[in-house]
Write a protein that holds these residues in place. Structure first.
Motif, PDB file in Angstrom:
ATOM      1  N   ARG A  52       0.869  -1.179   0.000  1.00 17.49           N
ATOM      2  CA  ARG A  52       0.000   0.000   0.000  1.00 17.49           C
ATOM      3  C   ARG A  52       0.908   1.231   0.000  1.00 17.49           C
ATOM      4  N   ASP A  53       0.562   2.244  -0.764  1.00 15.92           N
ATOM      5  CA  ASP A  53       1.465   3.392  -0.865  1.00 15.92           C
ATOM      6  C   ASP A  53       1.703   4.093   0.480  1.00 15.92           C
ATOM      7  N   ASP A  54       0.663   4.088   1.340  1.00 11.95           N
ATOM      8  CA  ASP A  54       0.789   4.757   2.647  1.00 11.95           C
ATOM      9  C   ASP A  54       1.870   4.126   3.527  1.00 11.95           C
TER      10      ASP A  54
HETATM   11 MG    MG Z   1      -3.017   4.875   0.056  1.00 12.65          MG
END
Ligand code: MG
Ligand code: ATP
Length: 286
Positions: A52-54
């Motif tokens: 996930r990018d986060d």
């Molecule tokens: Mg995200």
């Protein structure tokens, strides 16, 4: 055995395809595991984690991944201790405050006392503080753009690229508070071997980026116009002139930056250039 550099990229979403593409353009090939959670490069010491990018800034700060590709917006929101190595030229967007279309808006002071829904509370709070605005921040993790229409907020602060999502939800952009694109980040303490692999990767990525910003131009010109044409083209060093079989004519080759491209083409035509060919460049190593 050589140590592999571990890169974290987005598993699925807006940055996934372009992240894989830039690695492939840098000549890195993968076994067919790109749809799994991990993939190995077959011709470069690189292992890819799909996340996930986060989560990417945290993984890179902790050294679980050595490097990562993530939007500057996520990096700014999470404020982790990582190094930004390179802007990658894709994933361009802006974090904007938007309000309902029919609301009057004269300036940032109009946001005073408003309830603003966002997934970016840190960046928004910083912006409001800088502008000495007191407003209520409602943190939500998704579907931010419907918040005003369901009465959850008076305004939103969300990522925008074309603005069509805002428009479709009856909203208009009021303030741009942060501009973002995808960046390559790295752990701040890479060992020598990994740093060397990263330098090789950056060298390749830079060659690809540079090539994307430039075009190769070939044209035919009468010899009596060569001086004028060479003046239009950037830097004598990058211009090659070859005599053509037809007497009195030459072929001119040069590299032109995308930003000046149309301007230069116009001037070339005015100066008698003919048969202009424009060719994309795959890599530029200077
Ligand atoms: Mg995200
Ligand atoms: P994940 O499941 O990995 O958490 P996500 O839903 O948070 O994904 P995406 O919508 O895929 O994230 O966006 C990833 C990144 O793409 C954003 O953080 C931003 O840097 C960039 N981006 C570019 N244009 C836009 C846009 N119009 N809207 C949202 N993000 C954009």
């Amino acid at each position: 055995m050589e140590t592999k550099l571990k890169i974290a990229i987005q598993k699925s979403g807006r940055l996934n395809e372009d992240s894989i593409k830039i690695l492939k353009e840098a000549g890195i090939e993968f076994n067919n595991g790109l749809n799994k959670l991990k993939a190995d490069a077959i011709n470069f010491p690189l292992e890819v984690f799909f996340l996930r990018d986060d989560d990417i800034p945290q993984y890179v700060e902790d050294g679980v991944a050595d490097i990562g590709i993530v939007g500057e917006n996520v990096l700014e929101e999470k404020s982790k201790k990582v190094k930004i190595q390179n802007k990658l030229g894709f994933g361009k967007c802006r974090l904007s405050i938007a309000i309902e279309k029919n609301q009057k808006y004269k300036g940032v002071l109009d946001l005073k006392g408003k309830r603003i829904a966002t997934s970016y509370p840190t960046i928004l709070a910083k912006y409001l503080k800088k502008n000495k605005i007191t407003a209520e921040i409602h943190e939500i993790s998704g579907s931010v753009e419907i918040a005003p229409s369901i009465g959850l907020a008076d305004a939103i602060c969300d990522l925008v690229s074309s603005g069509s999502t805002l428009f479709a939800n009856g909203l208009k952009e009021a303030e741009v508070i942060f501009k973002s694109e995808a960046v390559l980040i790295s752990n701040s303490k890479l060992d020598k071997a990994k740093q060397k692999t990263l330098d090789q990767l950056l060298f390749r990525i830079n060659a690809v980026k540079k090539a994307k910003n430039n075009k190769y131009i070939l044209l035919n010109a009468p010899n009596n116009k060569l001086d004028a044409i060479c003046k239009v083209l950037p830097g004598m060093k990058s211009t090659t002139i070859v005599p053509l079989a037809e007497k009195g004519w030459s072929s001119v080759h040069s590299v032109v930056n995308e930003n000046d491209f149309w301007d230069i083409i116009e001037q070339l035509k005015e100066n008698g250039a003919q048969g202009i060919l424009v060719v994309p460049i795959e890599k530029m190593i200077l």
